[in-house]
Design a protein around this motif. Structure first.
Motif, mmCIF file in Angstrom:
data_model
loop_
_atom_site.group_PDB
_atom_site.id
_atom_site.type_symbol
_atom_site.label_atom_id
_atom_site.label_comp_id
_atom_site.label_asym_id
_atom_site.label_seq_id
_atom_site.Cartn_x
_atom_site.Cartn_y
_atom_site.Cartn_z
ATOM 1 N N LYS A 64 0.825 -1.203 0.000
ATOM 2 C CA LYS A 64 0.000 0.000 0.000
ATOM 3 C C LYS A 64 0.864 1.261 0.000
ATOM 4 O O LYS A 64 1.942 1.287 0.607
ATOM 5 C CB LYS A 64 -0.926 0.008 1.219
ATOM 6 C CG LYS A 64 -2.016 -1.054 1.171
ATOM 7 C CD LYS A 64 -2.929 -0.943 2.378
ATOM 8 C CE LYS A 64 -4.042 -1.992 2.319
ATOM 9 N NZ LYS A 64 -4.925 -1.929 3.514
ATOM 10 N N HIS B 173 1.149 5.452 0.779
ATOM 11 C CA HIS B 173 0.614 6.417 1.728
ATOM 12 C C HIS B 173 1.216 7.796 1.444
ATOM 13 O O HIS B 173 2.426 7.922 1.256
ATOM 14 C CB HIS B 173 0.955 6.015 3.168
ATOM 15 C CG HIS B 173 0.542 4.629 3.527
ATOM 16 N ND1 HIS B 173 -0.662 4.329 4.141
ATOM 17 C CD2 HIS B 173 1.180 3.423 3.335
ATOM 18 C CE1 HIS B 173 -0.747 3.028 4.319
ATOM 19 N NE2 HIS B 173 0.356 2.451 3.837
ATOM 20 N N LEU C 133 1.940 11.288 3.132
ATOM 21 C CA LEU C 133 2.066 11.793 4.490
ATOM 22 C C LEU C 133 2.511 13.250 4.484
ATOM 23 O O LEU C 133 3.266 13.674 3.598
ATOM 24 C CB LEU C 133 3.072 10.963 5.278
ATOM 25 C CG LEU C 133 2.868 9.445 5.289
ATOM 26 C CD1 LEU C 133 4.033 8.773 5.981
ATOM 27 C CD2 LEU C 133 1.554 9.101 5.991
ATOM 28 N N LEU D 8 3.131 3.461 10.756
ATOM 29 C CA LEU D 8 2.977 2.464 9.688
ATOM 30 C C LEU D 8 3.621 1.132 10.047
ATOM 31 O O LEU D 8 3.605 0.199 9.242
ATOM 32 C CB LEU D 8 3.577 2.989 8.384
ATOM 33 C CG LEU D 8 2.886 4.216 7.766
ATOM 34 C CD1 LEU D 8 3.610 4.660 6.503
ATOM 35 C CD2 LEU D 8 1.427 3.917 7.452
#
Length: 645
Positions: free
Chosen positions: A112, A114, A116, A152
Motif C-alpha cells: 500500500k 501512503h 504523508l 505504519l
C-alpha cells in the motif's frame, strides 16, 4: 558504484579459486562436503547480488530515460524489500511545504502507498548534514517528523540524506522491525540507493528549472513570450474545433521608463511584479497573462462571446493599473494602453493575432483619447456604444428613468384579463425610449441585471398591491427572472421577503423563466423553484420551443405554464410546419396537466387557430399592446375579471 562491482568480482573470484583448489585435493570425504557447502553459498550470494544489480540497472535506465522522480521512487517501493529486510520505505522532499500531503510518499510491506505530511526536525536535519552515510533512529529516540512512519509499523528507521548542490533536499527512510540487524552490506546498499535517488531528483529539478527558464519571466514569474505563443496556438486549435472566439489584449505601460529611471532596476522590477499581480487577480482562471517585453504584457481570453465582455475586461484592467504603485515608501502612477484582436475576425494564426493587437495598441497611443481599441474599426464603434449605454443604465437605475408597462394576458374562452406580464422600459434623457432588446443584454453581461431585476419586482409588487386595493388587479402578474438572479443562493429568501413587505401573496405571482435556463439548472435552483411553487407561486417556461427539451426531461421540470414563443405564431395564417408544432405543444402541455399561454398574437386567424386547439390564454398586440399604469387601469375596468374565475 564501479568500486563496489570490482570488490564484488574480487570476492567471487577468491571464493571460486578456493572452491576449485579444495575439490582438486579430494573428490569425497570432508573436502567434498565443504565443496558442496561452498557451492550452495556461492550460488545464493550470486543470486542476491544479481538481484541487486538488476534493480540498480533498472533504476539507472529510468534515470537515463528522464523518467519522473515519482517513477524512480515507485521502482524502489516495488523492488527494495526483496533484498533489504525493511517493512516501510518513504521518501520526503524537503523543498515542498511540510503540510502538503504529497511532501512524503511511503510504502508498506503489504504494497500500500501512503501520502504523508511530514517535515524534518531541526535536530535531525543537523544530524543528517553531519552523517552523509545515514543515521539509524533507534526505538528509544523520539522525533516528531518520523512519528507518521512509526505509525505504519516501523520500529527502527534508517535515514539517508539526499543532497542537491551540497544542500539537503530529500530524505530516504527505511523502516525495520525492532529485531532486524543491519549488517554492513545493508547500510552500504542503502547508500547506493539513496545516491541514485539523489541523481534522479537533481535531474528532475534541473529539468524543471530549465523548463521554467524557457517559459517564465524571472521578474514577474508570469509566462513569457514563448509560453504565451504556445498557449495561443493551443487555444486557436480548440477554437477551430469548438467554434468559439479568442481575444488577445496587448498591453503597454505608459510612464514606466520614468519610474524605472527614478527607482532603478530593483524598483522597476518590483512595480512590474505588482502589474502582473493586478492583471492576474482581475482575470478568469482559464485566461492567461504573460510578460511579452520590457513594459508590455499580453493577455489571452479564450471562449469569449462578444466585444462587450472583452471591452469590460479591458476597462477593468485599465482602471486597476491606474491605481498607485508603491515602492520604497513612494507612490508612482502608470497609464496603460490596450490593443485588442479577436479570433477569427482579426487573424487565424498566432503571429497575425499578436501583430494586429500590437497595431491596435499603437493606434491607441497615437490617438491619445481612448485607452483601448479593437483592431477592427466596427468592433470599436460597437464596444464604445455598449460601454456608453452601460454607464447610462447605471445612472438610470438611480434617476427614475426606468418605468414599467403591463401587457394583458387574456383568457381565450371568455376574453377576460387573467394576468399581466410586467415589462421594463427606459426613457433615456437624450435618446428617447430605448427598447429592452438593447439594454437587457447589456444588463445581463454586467453586474446590473440583479439590481434591475430587484427594481422591477419591487415596483411591480407595489403597483399590484395598489390595484388590489382598487379592486382592479388581474388574477396574477408575470415577472421575468434572469439566470444570473436565479443562481444566487439568496434569491428565493429575498423574493419572499419582498412579497411579505409589499403584502403580495406568492399565489399572485407567475415567475417566467426561459426554457434554456431550465434545461441546465443546478440542483439548488431546482430546489428553490420547488419551494416557491409550494408557497403558491406559479412557474412559466418562457419562449418554449426555442430550446432543446426532451419530452422525458420536460416532464420532470418544476413548472405550471408553457408559453409558446411568438416565432411559432408568425406563419399560422399560412400552410406551414409551425401549425403542427403549435398543436403538438398545446397537446403536450395538456397531457402534462399544464396550461398554455401564446405570445405575439397579432391577428384574428392566429386567435381562432389557438381557440380551436384549446389554448387557454394569449397575449400580443392584437389583444393589447403593453400599457402604462393609467392605460392598464382603464383596460382592466373595461375587461373586469374576478380572481379565481
Amino acid at each position: 558504484m564501479t568500486v563496489f562491482i570490482l570488490i564484488l568480482l574480487l570476492i567471487l573470484a577468491t571464493v571460486s579459486a578456493v572452491y576449485f583448489y579444495i575439490t582438486k585435493l579430494s573428490k569425497d570425504g570432508a573436502y567434498s562436503k565443504l565443496s558442496s557447502h561452498l557451492q550452495d553459498s556461492n550460488r545464493l550470494e550470486l543470486e542476491h547480488y544479481a538481484k541487486i544489480l538488476a534493480v540498480m540497472d533498472e533504476i539507472d535506465c529510468a534515470i537515463l530515460s528522464n523518467a519522473s522522480f515519482e517513477h524512480v521512487v515507485g521502482l524502489l517501493f516495488s523492488h527494495v524489500p526483496s533484498f533489504i529486510p525493511c517493512n516501510v520505505i518513504a521518501v520526503a522532499q524537503l523543498d515542498k511545504d511540510p503540510a502538503d500531503p504529497s511532501s512524503t510518499l511511503a510504502a508498506t510491506q503489504d504494497g500500500k502507498r501512503h501520502h504523508l505530511a511530514t517535515g524534518l526536525d531541526k535536530s535531525l536535519k543537523k544530524i543528517l548534514n553531519e552523517h552523509a552515510n545515514g543515521y539509524l533512529v533507534e526505538p528509544n529516540e523520539t522525533y516528531a517528523s518520523i512519528a507518521p512512519l512509526l505509525g505504519l509499523g516501523a520500529k527502527r528507521i534508517l535515514m539517508l540524506p539526499l543532497f542537491r548542490d551540497a544542500q539537503l533536499s530529500a530524505v530516504l527512510y527505511l523502516g525495520f522491525e525492532e529485531n532486524v540487524q543491519l549488517v554492513g552490506d545493508t547500510r552500504r546498499i542503502s547508500r547506493y540507493i539513496a545516491d541514485r535517488l539523489s541523481v534522479a531528483l537533481t535531474l528532475v529539478l534541473r529539468e524543471k528549472s530549465l523548463y521554467y527558464q524557457e517559459n517564465f519571466d524571472e521578474v514577474t514569474l508570469l509566462p513569457n513570450r514563448r509560453a504565451c505563443r504556445e498557449r495561443l496556438s493551443f487555444e486557436i486549435s480548440r477554437a477551430q474545433r469548438y467554434k468559439f472566439k479568442i481575444a488577445v489584449l496587448y498591453i503597454s505601460l505608459d510612464g514606466f521608463k520614468k519610474v524605472n529611471d527614478a527607482t532603478g532596476y530593483a524598483g522597476g522590477d518590483a512595480i512590474l511584479k505588482q502589474v502582473g499581480q493586478r492583471l492576474q487577480i482581475n482575470l478568469r482562471e482559464p485566461d492567461l497573462v504573460s510578460r511579452f517585453g520590457n513594459d508590455e504584457f499580453v493577455v489571452i481570453l479564450p471562449n469569449v462571446t462578444g466585444t462587450s465582455g472583452v471591452s469590460k475586461v479591458a476597462e477593468k484592467l485599465i482602471e486597476f493599473l491606474s491605481h498607485q504603485f508603491s515602492y520604497d515608501e513612494h507612490q508612482y502612477f502608470l497609464n496603460s494602453n490596450i490593443g485588442i484582436s479577436v479570433y477569427p475576425e482579426d487573424g487565424l494564426t498566432v503571429d497575425l493575432l499578436i501583430q494586429n493587437a500590437d497595431t491596435a495598441m499603437a493606434r491607441v497611443k497615437a490617438g491619445g483619447v481612448e485607452r483601448f481599441m479593437f483592431h477592427e474599426a466596427n468592433m470599436n464603434t460597437q464596444a464604445i456604444s455598449r460601454l456608453a449605454l452601460e454607464r447610462d443604465l447605471r445612472k438610470a437605475l438611480n434617476s427614475n428613468e426606468l418605468f414599467l408597462v403591463y401587457q394583458p394576458q387574456i383568457n381565450l374562452r371568455n376574453g377576460k384579463i387573467i394576468g399581466a406580464e410586467v415589462l421594463v422600459r427606459w426613457q433615456h434623457p437624450s435618446k428617447g425610449v430605448i427598447p429592452p432588446i438593447e439594454f437587457i443584454p447589456i444588463a445581463e453581461e454586467s453586474d446590473l441585471i440583479e439590481q434591475l431585476g430587484e427594481y422591477v419586482r419591487k415596483m411591480a409588487c407595489m403597483q399590484y398591491k395598489t390595484w388590489q386595493a382598487q379592486g382592479i388587479a388581474p388574477s396574477r402578474i408575470a415577472l421575468n427572472v434572469s439566470s444570473a438572479e436565479l443562481m444566487r443562493q439568496a434569491f428565493t429568501a429575498n423574493f419572499l421577503a419582498l412579497l411579505q413587505e409589499t403584502g403580495v401573496h406568492p399565489s399572485d405571482i407567475v415567475l417566467e423563466i426561459t426554457e434554456s435556463l431550465l434545461l441546465d439548472v443546478p440542483g439548488h435552483v431546482n430546489t428553490s423553484l420547488q419551494h416557491l411553487r409550494k408557497q403558491g407561486m406559479r412557474i412559466a417556461i418562457d419562449d418554449f420551443g426555442t430550446g432543446y427539451s426532451s419530452l422525458s426531461y420536460l416532464a420532470k421540470l418544476p413548472f405550471d405554464v408553457l408559453k409558446i414563443d411568438r416565432s411559432f405564431l408568425a406563419e399560422i395564417d399560412k400552410p406551414s410546419a409551425n401549425n403542427e408544432i403549435v398543436s403538438v405543444i398545446i397537446d403536450l402541455a395538456h397531457h402534462l396537466n399544464k396550461t398554455v399561454c401564446a405570445e405575439g398574437l397579432e391577428n384574428e386567424t392566429q386567435l381562432e387557430f389557438l381557440k380551436a386547439r384549446g389554448c387557454e390564454a394569449a397575449q400580443g398586440y392584437f389583444l393589447s399592446m403593453p400599457l402604462s399604469v393609467e392605460a392598464f387601469e382603464k383596460f382592466a375596468i373595461q375587461n373586469a375579471q374576478p380572481k379565481n374565475s
